[in-house]
Design a protein around this motif. Structure first.
Motif, PDB file in Angstrom:
ATOM      1  N   ALA A   1       0.852  -1.205   0.000  1.00 18.68           N
ATOM      2  CA  ALA A   1       0.000   0.000   0.000  1.00 18.68           C
ATOM      3  C   ALA A   1       0.883   1.249   0.000  1.00 18.68           C
ATOM      4  O   ALA A   1       0.634   2.204  -0.743  1.00 18.68           O
ATOM      5  CB  ALA A   1      -0.925  -0.015   1.222  1.00 18.68           C
ATOM      6  N   VAL A   2       1.938   1.225   0.815  1.00 22.77           N
ATOM      7  CA  VAL A   2       2.841   2.376   0.887  1.00 22.77           C
ATOM      8  C   VAL A   2       3.646   2.506  -0.412  1.00 22.77           C
ATOM      9  O   VAL A   2       3.867   3.618  -0.914  1.00 22.77           O
ATOM     10  CB  VAL A   2       3.778   2.251   2.116  1.00 22.77           C
ATOM     11  N   ALA A   3       4.047   1.361  -0.964  1.00 22.72           N
ATOM     12  CA  ALA A   3       4.793   1.389  -2.235  1.00 22.72           C
ATOM     13  C   ALA A   3       3.945   2.052  -3.324  1.00 22.72           C
ATOM     14  O   ALA A   3       4.425   2.907  -4.082  1.00 22.72           O
ATOM     15  CB  ALA A   3       5.178  -0.034  -2.650  1.00 22.72           C
ATOM     16  N   LEU A   4       2.666   1.682  -3.373  1.00 27.77           N
ATOM     17  CA  LEU A   4       1.769   2.273  -4.376  1.00 27.77           C
ATOM     18  C   LEU A   4       1.628   3.774  -4.151  1.00 27.77           C
ATOM     19  O   LEU A   4       1.666   4.569  -5.094  1.00 27.77           O
ATOM     20  CB  LEU A   4       0.386   1.619  -4.293  1.00 27.77           C
ATOM     21  N   LEU A   5       1.449   4.138  -2.877  1.00 31.41           N
ATOM     22  CA  LEU A   5       1.257   5.549  -2.546  1.00 31.41           C
ATOM     23  C   LEU A   5       2.483   6.377  -2.948  1.00 31.41           C
ATOM     24  O   LEU A   5       2.359   7.438  -3.576  1.00 31.41           O
ATOM     25  CB  LEU A   5       0.982   5.674  -1.034  1.00 31.41           C
TER      26      LEU A   5
ATOM     27  N   LEU B   1      -4.586   1.488  -6.563  1.00 29.72           N
ATOM     28  CA  LEU B   1      -5.503   0.368  -6.381  1.00 29.72           C
ATOM     29  C   LEU B   1      -4.806  -0.962  -6.651  1.00 29.72           C
ATOM     30  O   LEU B   1      -4.201  -1.147  -7.709  1.00 29.72           O
ATOM     31  CB  LEU B   1      -6.689   0.501  -7.360  1.00 29.72           C
ATOM     32  N   ASP B   2      -4.929  -1.881  -5.721  1.00 30.60           N
ATOM     33  CA  ASP B   2      -4.418  -3.237  -5.943  1.00 30.60           C
ATOM     34  C   ASP B   2      -5.573  -4.184  -6.228  1.00 30.60           C
ATOM     35  O   ASP B   2      -5.350  -5.362  -6.511  1.00 30.60           O
ATOM     36  CB  ASP B   2      -3.641  -3.712  -4.701  1.00 30.60           C
ATOM     37  N   VAL B   3      -6.781  -3.666  -6.088  1.00 33.44           N
ATOM     38  CA  VAL B   3      -7.966  -4.523  -6.211  1.00 33.44           C
ATOM     39  C   VAL B   3      -9.022  -3.783  -7.022  1.00 33.44           C
ATOM     40  O   VAL B   3      -9.013  -2.554  -7.079  1.00 33.44           O
ATOM     41  CB  VAL B   3      -8.524  -4.874  -4.802  1.00 33.44           C
ATOM     42  N   TYR B   4      -9.909  -4.559  -7.641  1.00 30.26           N
ATOM     43  CA  TYR B   4     -10.954  -3.970  -8.482  1.00 30.26           C
ATOM     44  C   TYR B   4     -12.195  -4.828  -8.313  1.00 30.26           C
ATOM     45  O   TYR B   4     -12.086  -6.057  -8.255  1.00 30.26           O
ATOM     46  CB  TYR B   4     -10.463  -3.943  -9.940  1.00 30.26           C
ATOM     47  N   GLU B   5     -13.356  -4.197  -8.241  1.00 26.86           N
ATOM     48  CA  GLU B   5     -14.540  -4.980  -7.866  1.00 26.86           C
ATOM     49  C   GLU B   5     -14.907  -6.075  -8.871  1.00 26.86           C
ATOM     50  O   GLU B   5     -15.541  -7.051  -8.497  1.00 26.86           O
ATOM     51  CB  GLU B   5     -15.747  -4.095  -7.530  1.00 26.86           C
ATOM     52  N   GLU B   6     -14.517  -5.908 -10.130  1.00 29.45           N
ATOM     53  CA  GLU B   6     -14.813  -6.951 -11.127  1.00 29.45           C
ATOM     54  C   GLU B   6     -13.526  -7.635 -11.564  1.00 29.45           C
ATOM     55  O   GLU B   6     -13.365  -7.972 -12.742  1.00 29.45           O
ATOM     56  CB  GLU B   6     -15.547  -6.344 -12.326  1.00 29.45           C
TER      57      GLU B   6
ATOM     58  N   ASN C   1      -3.394   9.598 -13.246  1.00 30.39           N
ATOM     59  CA  ASN C   1      -3.291   9.661 -11.777  1.00 30.39           C
ATOM     60  C   ASN C   1      -3.916   8.440 -11.106  1.00 30.39           C
ATOM     61  O   ASN C   1      -4.325   8.492  -9.953  1.00 30.39           O
ATOM     62  CB  ASN C   1      -3.923  10.960 -11.238  1.00 30.39           C
ATOM     63  N   VAL C   2      -4.007   7.340 -11.846  1.00 31.22           N
ATOM     64  CA  VAL C   2      -4.435   6.066 -11.252  1.00 31.22           C
ATOM     65  C   VAL C   2      -3.285   5.074 -11.425  1.00 31.22           C
ATOM     66  O   VAL C   2      -2.763   4.900 -12.524  1.00 31.22           O
ATOM     67  CB  VAL C   2      -5.709   5.517 -11.927  1.00 31.22           C
ATOM     68  N   LEU C   3      -2.892   4.465 -10.331  1.00 32.36           N
ATOM     69  CA  LEU C   3      -1.840   3.446 -10.384  1.00 32.36           C
ATOM     70  C   LEU C   3      -2.466   2.139  -9.912  1.00 32.36           C
ATOM     71  O   LEU C   3      -3.067   2.081  -8.848  1.00 32.36           O
ATOM     72  CB  LEU C   3      -0.679   3.855  -9.471  1.00 32.36           C
ATOM     73  N   MET C   4      -2.339   1.122 -10.742  1.00 32.07           N
ATOM     74  CA  MET C   4      -3.024  -0.117 -10.432  1.00 32.07           C
ATOM     75  C   MET C   4      -2.076  -1.310 -10.495  1.00 32.07           C
ATOM     76  O   MET C   4      -1.218  -1.383 -11.376  1.00 32.07           O
ATOM     77  CB  MET C   4      -4.134  -0.304 -11.464  1.00 32.07           C
ATOM     78  N   THR C   5      -2.250  -2.238  -9.567  1.00 36.27           N
ATOM     79  CA  THR C   5      -1.571  -3.532  -9.647  1.00 36.27           C
ATOM     80  C   THR C   5      -2.635  -4.619  -9.560  1.00 36.27           C
ATOM     81  O   THR C   5      -3.784  -4.357  -9.182  1.00 36.27           O
ATOM     82  CB  THR C   5      -0.525  -3.689  -8.513  1.00 36.27           C
ATOM     83  N   SER C   6      -2.232  -5.828  -9.910  1.00 31.35           N
ATOM     84  CA  SER C   6      -3.204  -6.906 -10.107  1.00 31.35           C
ATOM     85  C   SER C   6      -3.310  -7.805  -8.856  1.00 31.35           C
ATOM     86  O   SER C   6      -2.912  -8.953  -8.883  1.00 31.35           O
ATOM     87  CB  SER C   6      -2.753  -7.702 -11.334  1.00 31.35           C
ATOM     88  N   HIS C   7      -3.850  -7.249  -7.778  1.00 34.50           N
ATOM     89  CA  HIS C   7      -4.048  -7.974  -6.510  1.00 34.50           C
ATOM     90  C   HIS C   7      -2.760  -8.719  -6.107  1.00 34.50           C
ATOM     91  O   HIS C   7      -2.751  -9.930  -5.924  1.00 34.50           O
ATOM     92  CB  HIS C   7      -5.218  -8.954  -6.622  1.00 34.50           C
ATOM     93  N   GLN C   8      -1.711  -7.939  -5.974  1.00 35.81           N
ATOM     94  CA  GLN C   8      -0.408  -8.552  -5.691  1.00 35.81           C
ATOM     95  C   GLN C   8       0.170  -8.115  -4.350  1.00 35.81           C
ATOM     96  O   GLN C   8       1.326  -8.419  -4.043  1.00 35.81           O
ATOM     97  CB  GLN C   8       0.586  -8.227  -6.816  1.00 35.81           C
TER      98      GLN C   8
END
Ligand code: NAD
Length: 341
Positions: A109-113, A258-263, A290-297
């Motif tokens: 979470a901190v890495a993403l931030l 975001l590391d997670v997505y509802e779908e 301004n969106v950074l996303m990872t795949s539930h990792q």
């Protein structure tokens, strides 16, 4: 005991046999995810093991029971994907891995931030292109910022400690206050409304339950500071994604990690790079700079994956030897966060 392992990833194939060396279960790996259509693969296995992307709804439970399944060993902490009432009706026990490394998730979470705030992916790409300009790469100090942590259980409390290290002012909302954190003056608990009002950054660490589904939606965004940063490493369903997109478009949300997505089911953990993305909401989300996303990792560290594998196998051993299942979840299980700590 024979275990059919669904949604087997390369790391499952590596770490489960490694941890199984002295335990001696008989492991069979299936790449396919579990759905009612694939439940037939469980025939002959009283025990199966599943992951977050598997469909453990009522119809699947029925199909599993017909094939003789008695135990589902989840390789996850969250169990929002499981129809617990249906499992109980079919006489199937559910066990999970309640804790494997809260540090792995909080650190991600901190890495993403940090990566989002300091534009690290863009900066890195630029430098590789021999573009050494700093245009558009300015971030802000985390030091002195107010961070709202929603959920201060195992992961949220680690997050609070890390943020204190950065010199952030940490406020939190939870059903239950963590006395130790309060005593150490690392956090001040507030109402959800006050947290929305005061936070420069909000990080989500509550589980997905009927009560927390779409906890963050248009009205919550409206109460937040303009330009707030949102971090979600918990579950996609906590945030109404379409309303997040509106809030990003209006600038009400300044950025989202975001590391997670509802779908995410059927998308995350799959390589779709040679195909196409059919999910229009996710496609839109991915267009924002301004969106950074990872795949539930967030869980994906050597320590966490070893712990997941070991606890999963030991959960099965308890079932095999008729012992009380230490990590069973039941339909009647109410949310007792203190007991889980
Ligand atoms: P935990 O049970 O230790 O803590 C959850 C906290 O949320 C508790 O303190 C509880 O009181 C609080 N809570 C529950 N319902 C609430 C509500 N309605 N309002 C306010 N507070 C509420 O759980 P944890 O181990 O810290 O994990 C948190 C979540 O993180 C998991 O449920 C899971 O969804 C997610 N997770 C994600 C990953 C990943 O890889 N991205 C990995 C593990 C866990």
């Amino acid at each position: 005991m024979k275990i059919a392992i669904f949604s087997a990833q390369s790391f499952d194939r590596e770490f489960l046999p490694l941890m199984n060396w002295e335990i001696g279960h008989e492991l069979t790996f299936f790449d396919t995810s579990l759905r009612k259509e694939t439940a037939v693969l469980a025939h002959g296995y009283a025990c199966i093991s599943c992951s977050v992307g598997d469909d453990l709804g009522g119809e699947t439970m029925e199909a599993l029971a017909k094939n003789g399944v008695r135990l589902i060993a989840l390789r996850s902490a969250g169990y929002n994907q499981v129809d617990l009432a249906a499992a109980e009706k079919q006489g199937i026990h559910i066990v999970r891995v309640p804790a494997y490394s809260p540090h792995a998730i909080a650190e991600h979470a901190v890495a993403l931030l940090l990566a989002l705030n300091r534009h690290i992916p863009k900066a890195s790409n630029r430098v590789r292109d021999l573009n050494f300009s700093l245009e558009g790469l300015m971030g802000f100090d985390l030091h002195g910022k107010t961070v709202g942590v929603i959920g201060t259980g195992k992961i949220g409390s680690v997050m609070v400690k890390i943020l204190n290290g950065f010199g952030c002012k940490v406020i939190a909302y939870d059903l239950t206050e963590d006395d130790q954190l309060v005593r150490s003056e690392m956090v001040r608990y507030t109402s959800l409304e006050a947290l929305y009002r005061e936070s420069d950054i909000i990080s989500l660490h509550v589980p997905l339950t009927p009560k927390t589904h779409h906890l963050i939606h248009s009205e919550s965004f409206a109460q937040m500071k303009k330009g707030v940063y949102l971090v979600n490493t918990s579950r996609g369903g906590l945030v109404d994604t379409k309303e997040l997109i509106s809030a990003l478009k209006s600038g009400q949300v300044g950025a989202a990690a975001l590391d997670v997505y509802e779908e995410e089911e059927g998308i995350f953990y799959h390589d779709l790079s040679v195909g196409m993305l059919k999910d229009d909401v996710l496609a839109r989300l991915l267009t924002f700079p301004n969106v950074l996303m990872t795949s539930h990792q967030a869980f994906f560290t050597r320590e966490a994956v070893s712990n997941i594998a070991l606890t999963t196998l030991l959960n099965v051993s308890e079932f095999e030897s008729g012992k009380t299942l230490s990590h069973q979840v039941r339909a009647s299980t109410h949310y007792f966060p203190l007991a889980a700590r």
